[in-house]
Motif scaffolding. Structure first.
Motif, mmCIF file in Angstrom:
data_model
loop_
_atom_site.group_PDB
_atom_site.id
_atom_site.type_symbol
_atom_site.label_atom_id
_atom_site.label_comp_id
_atom_site.label_asym_id
_atom_site.label_seq_id
_atom_site.Cartn_x
_atom_site.Cartn_y
_atom_site.Cartn_z
ATOM 1 N N PHE A 202 0.804 -1.222 0.000
ATOM 2 C CA PHE A 202 0.000 0.000 0.000
ATOM 3 C C PHE A 202 0.842 1.280 0.000
ATOM 4 O O PHE A 202 0.288 2.381 -0.041
ATOM 5 C CB PHE A 202 -0.942 0.008 1.208
ATOM 6 N N ASN A 203 2.160 1.107 0.051
ATOM 7 C CA ASN A 203 3.077 2.259 0.075
ATOM 8 C C ASN A 203 2.760 3.185 1.249
ATOM 9 O O ASN A 203 2.568 4.404 1.093
ATOM 10 C CB ASN A 203 3.015 3.033 -1.242
ATOM 11 N N VAL A 204 2.701 2.602 2.441
ATOM 12 C CA VAL A 204 2.402 3.351 3.654
ATOM 13 C C VAL A 204 3.493 3.069 4.686
ATOM 14 O O VAL A 204 4.285 2.125 4.536
ATOM 15 C CB VAL A 204 1.027 2.974 4.237
ATOM 16 N N THR A 205 3.495 3.878 5.737
ATOM 17 C CA THR A 205 4.458 3.654 6.816
ATOM 18 C C THR A 205 3.778 3.472 8.174
ATOM 19 O O THR A 205 4.383 2.936 9.097
ATOM 20 C CB THR A 205 5.454 4.829 6.913
ATOM 21 N N THR A 206 2.527 3.940 8.311
ATOM 22 C CA THR A 206 1.804 3.810 9.575
ATOM 23 C C THR A 206 0.408 3.236 9.328
ATOM 24 O O THR A 206 -0.095 3.231 8.203
ATOM 25 C CB THR A 206 1.645 5.170 10.277
ATOM 26 N N ARG A 207 -0.218 2.807 10.412
ATOM 27 C CA ARG A 207 -1.590 2.307 10.304
ATOM 28 C C ARG A 207 -2.540 3.411 9.844
ATOM 29 O O ARG A 207 -3.467 3.168 9.074
ATOM 30 C CB ARG A 207 -2.056 1.743 11.648
ATOM 31 N N THR A 208 -2.310 4.604 10.312
ATOM 32 C CA THR A 208 -3.171 5.720 9.913
ATOM 33 C C THR A 208 -3.099 5.960 8.409
ATOM 34 O O THR A 208 -4.116 6.249 7.765
ATOM 35 C CB THR A 208 -2.762 7.000 10.664
ATOM 36 N N ASP A 209 -1.903 5.799 7.841
ATOM 37 C CA ASP A 209 -1.754 5.957 6.386
ATOM 38 C C ASP A 209 -2.641 4.974 5.627
ATOM 39 O O ASP A 209 -3.089 5.255 4.511
ATOM 40 C CB ASP A 209 -0.300 5.718 5.961
ATOM 41 N N LEU A 210 -2.890 3.828 6.227
ATOM 42 C CA LEU A 210 -3.627 2.761 5.556
ATOM 43 C C LEU A 210 -5.126 3.053 5.456
ATOM 44 O O LEU A 210 -5.825 2.476 4.608
ATOM 45 C CB LEU A 210 -3.405 1.446 6.310
ATOM 46 N N LEU A 211 -5.629 3.950 6.291
ATOM 47 C CA LEU A 211 -7.069 4.191 6.354
ATOM 48 C C LEU A 211 -7.643 4.685 5.034
ATOM 49 O O LEU A 211 -8.785 4.368 4.693
ATOM 50 C CB LEU A 211 -7.394 5.182 7.478
ATOM 51 N N ASP A 212 -6.879 5.483 4.290
ATOM 52 C CA ASP A 212 -7.345 5.944 2.977
ATOM 53 C C ASP A 212 -7.698 4.771 2.074
ATOM 54 O O ASP A 212 -8.687 4.797 1.345
ATOM 55 C CB ASP A 212 -6.256 6.787 2.297
ATOM 56 N N HIS A 213 -6.869 3.715 2.121
ATOM 57 C CA HIS A 213 -7.085 2.542 1.266
ATOM 58 C C HIS A 213 -8.247 1.681 1.762
ATOM 59 O O HIS A 213 -8.766 0.852 0.997
ATOM 60 C CB HIS A 213 -5.819 1.693 1.199
ATOM 61 N N CYS A 214 -8.645 1.895 3.010
ATOM 62 C CA CYS A 214 -9.759 1.126 3.567
ATOM 63 C C CYS A 214 -11.095 1.842 3.407
ATOM 64 O O CYS A 214 -12.150 1.193 3.462
ATOM 65 C CB CYS A 214 -9.516 0.861 5.052
ATOM 66 N N TYR A 215 -11.050 3.148 3.180
ATOM 67 C CA TYR A 215 -12.296 3.919 3.136
ATOM 68 C C TYR A 215 -12.369 4.824 1.905
ATOM 69 O O TYR A 215 -12.922 4.440 0.884
ATOM 70 C CB TYR A 215 -12.461 4.721 4.440
ATOM 71 N N LYS A 217 -10.376 5.801 -0.463
ATOM 72 C CA LYS A 217 -9.795 5.330 -1.721
ATOM 73 C C LYS A 217 -9.853 3.812 -1.848
ATOM 74 O O LYS A 217 -9.036 3.208 -2.529
ATOM 75 C CB LYS A 217 -8.336 5.798 -1.835
ATOM 76 N N PHE A 218 -10.854 3.216 -1.227
ATOM 77 C CA PHE A 218 -10.937 1.757 -1.246
ATOM 78 C C PHE A 218 -11.114 1.240 -2.668
ATOM 79 O O PHE A 218 -11.970 1.704 -3.417
ATOM 80 C CB PHE A 218 -12.106 1.282 -0.388
#
Length: 377
Positions: A202-215, A217-218
């Motif tokens: 996902f090209n992220v570094t933190t869990r918070t960065d991942l939220l975009d891909h879950c909501y 920009k899913f």
């Protein structure tokens, strides 16, 4: 058209079939003698994800491209077009899609058949009926009995199901890591590899960065793509990755058990029950097998089971269904359409044996995963 024996007449008959999933689709056009005139790959065609109008446009574009490749005039109808697509389990919505395709492409075909992707898979390999377990981006299991009755388990999409799919495996991996970091639940195995795979995918570094891909920009196919990296981890021996695939194998077997009560005994009385295995997750059979076999053993299955891997596109099975829809005698060679890659021997307990023909060795899995990741299969 049934009973046409003149070869030149059969050459003039045009049959099309599209197999479609959430990520990609394939169209085949054949003449009445079974010669493939064109093959086209295209984007996903799940109308629940795209909307009916966009799905119809994609189908229309594929048919137009296929006609060009086959040298068929744009204004010449195919005699029949079969659409075997994920999400097409309801008659009412299937009719809406058929109407939308006709509106978008009036010259697509004289007759249209819309059915689930699972139906096309069974038709490709098991004319008497059987089971199909689709596990790709999403998942679905369908039983087809010899009398034509059908019963399903799953296929409800990622919010209500998709168990054992690439999406489910990816989501499960992420949730295990989040629960660990929240001190909510201990992981069954160390999460180091899995978290590293998540960050890279996902090209992220933190869990918070991942939220975009879950909501916001899913993107389900992109989200599910993490599974291919977890498959590499399983091949390399990562314990958590192996655990995730074992869980998926257990769930696949449970869908089989859920449908046994609705199964016509004819399907397994004399010959093994045929299960057609479709979708990219099945490329990791070596890692699914422990959970799959364990559940069958616990349930004390009394009949034999053969797992089949298709060697041809489900679009061919969709053409079989389309030919039946217009009562056309299309020649079929089922034995060429699949390999048996595993046999479960239930009559004497929980014996099971691998089948060399068609079985991917562990050493081949990484190459298959690379093909999957690049959209080649």
């Amino acid at each position: 058209m049934q009973g046409e024996n003149d070869m030149s007449d059969r050459d003039e008959v045009l049959l099309g079939g599209i197999e479609g999933g959430a990520t990609h689709s394939r169209l085949s056009i054949c003449n009445g003698n079974g010669k493939e005139l064109a093959s086209v790959t295209g984007p996903g065609t799940n109308h629940w994800m795209l909307g009916v109008e966009e799905c119809a446009k994609r189908i229309s574009n594929m048919v137009a491209q296929g006609k060009r490749l086959a040298g068929i005039p744009e204004d010449k109808h195919l005699d029949v077009l079969g659409l075997s697509l994920s999400g097409c389990e309801q008659e009412a919505s299937n009719q809406k899609l058929a109407d939308a395709v006709r509106a978008e492409s009036p010259y697509a075909a004289k007759s249209l058949l819309v059915c689930s992707d699972t139906a096309g898979s069974v038709a490709t390999a098991a004319p008497r009926g059987g089971l199909v377990i689709i596990s790709g981006t999403g998942s679905n299991t369908l039983l087809c009995n010899p009398d034509g009755s059908q019963h399903g388990c799953g296929g409800w999409g990622y919010l209500l199901g998709d168990e054992a799919s690439a999406y489910w495996i990816s989501h499960r991996a992420i949730k295990i890591y989040f629960d660990q970091e929240d001190n909510f639940a201990k992981p069954p195995h160390p999460t180091d590899f899995v978290w590293d795979a998540i960050k890279k995918h996902f090209n992220v570094t933190t869990r918070t960065d991942l939220l975009d891909h879950c909501y916001a920009k899913f993107d389900k196919p992109m989200f599910a793509g993490l599974c291919s990296k977890l498959a590499v981890g399983a091949k390399d021996g990562d314990a958590l990755s192996l655990y995730l695939f074992k869980e998926a194998g257990e769930l696949m077997a449970k869908t089989v058990m859920a449908l046994v009560p609705k199964m016509d005994p004819v399907l397994y009385a004399r010959d093994p029950l045929k299960i057609v295995c479709v979708g990219s997750v099945w490329l990791s059979w070596d890692f699914l097998k422990p959970g799959f076999v364990e559940v069958l053993g616990q349930e004390k299955i009394s009949f034999d089971i053969e797992l089949l891997r298709l060697t041809t596109s489900t679009s061919l099975g969709t053409i079989y269904l389309a030919a039946d829809f217009i009562n056309f005698d299309f020649k079929r060679h089922y034995e060429k359409n699949y390999n048996i890659f595993y046999k479960y021997e239930g009559k004497n307990g929980v014996k099971n044996s691998p089948i060399t023909n068609g079985k991917h060795k562990t050493s081949e899995v990484k190459d298959l995963i690379a093909l999957w990741s690049n959209g080649k299969i």
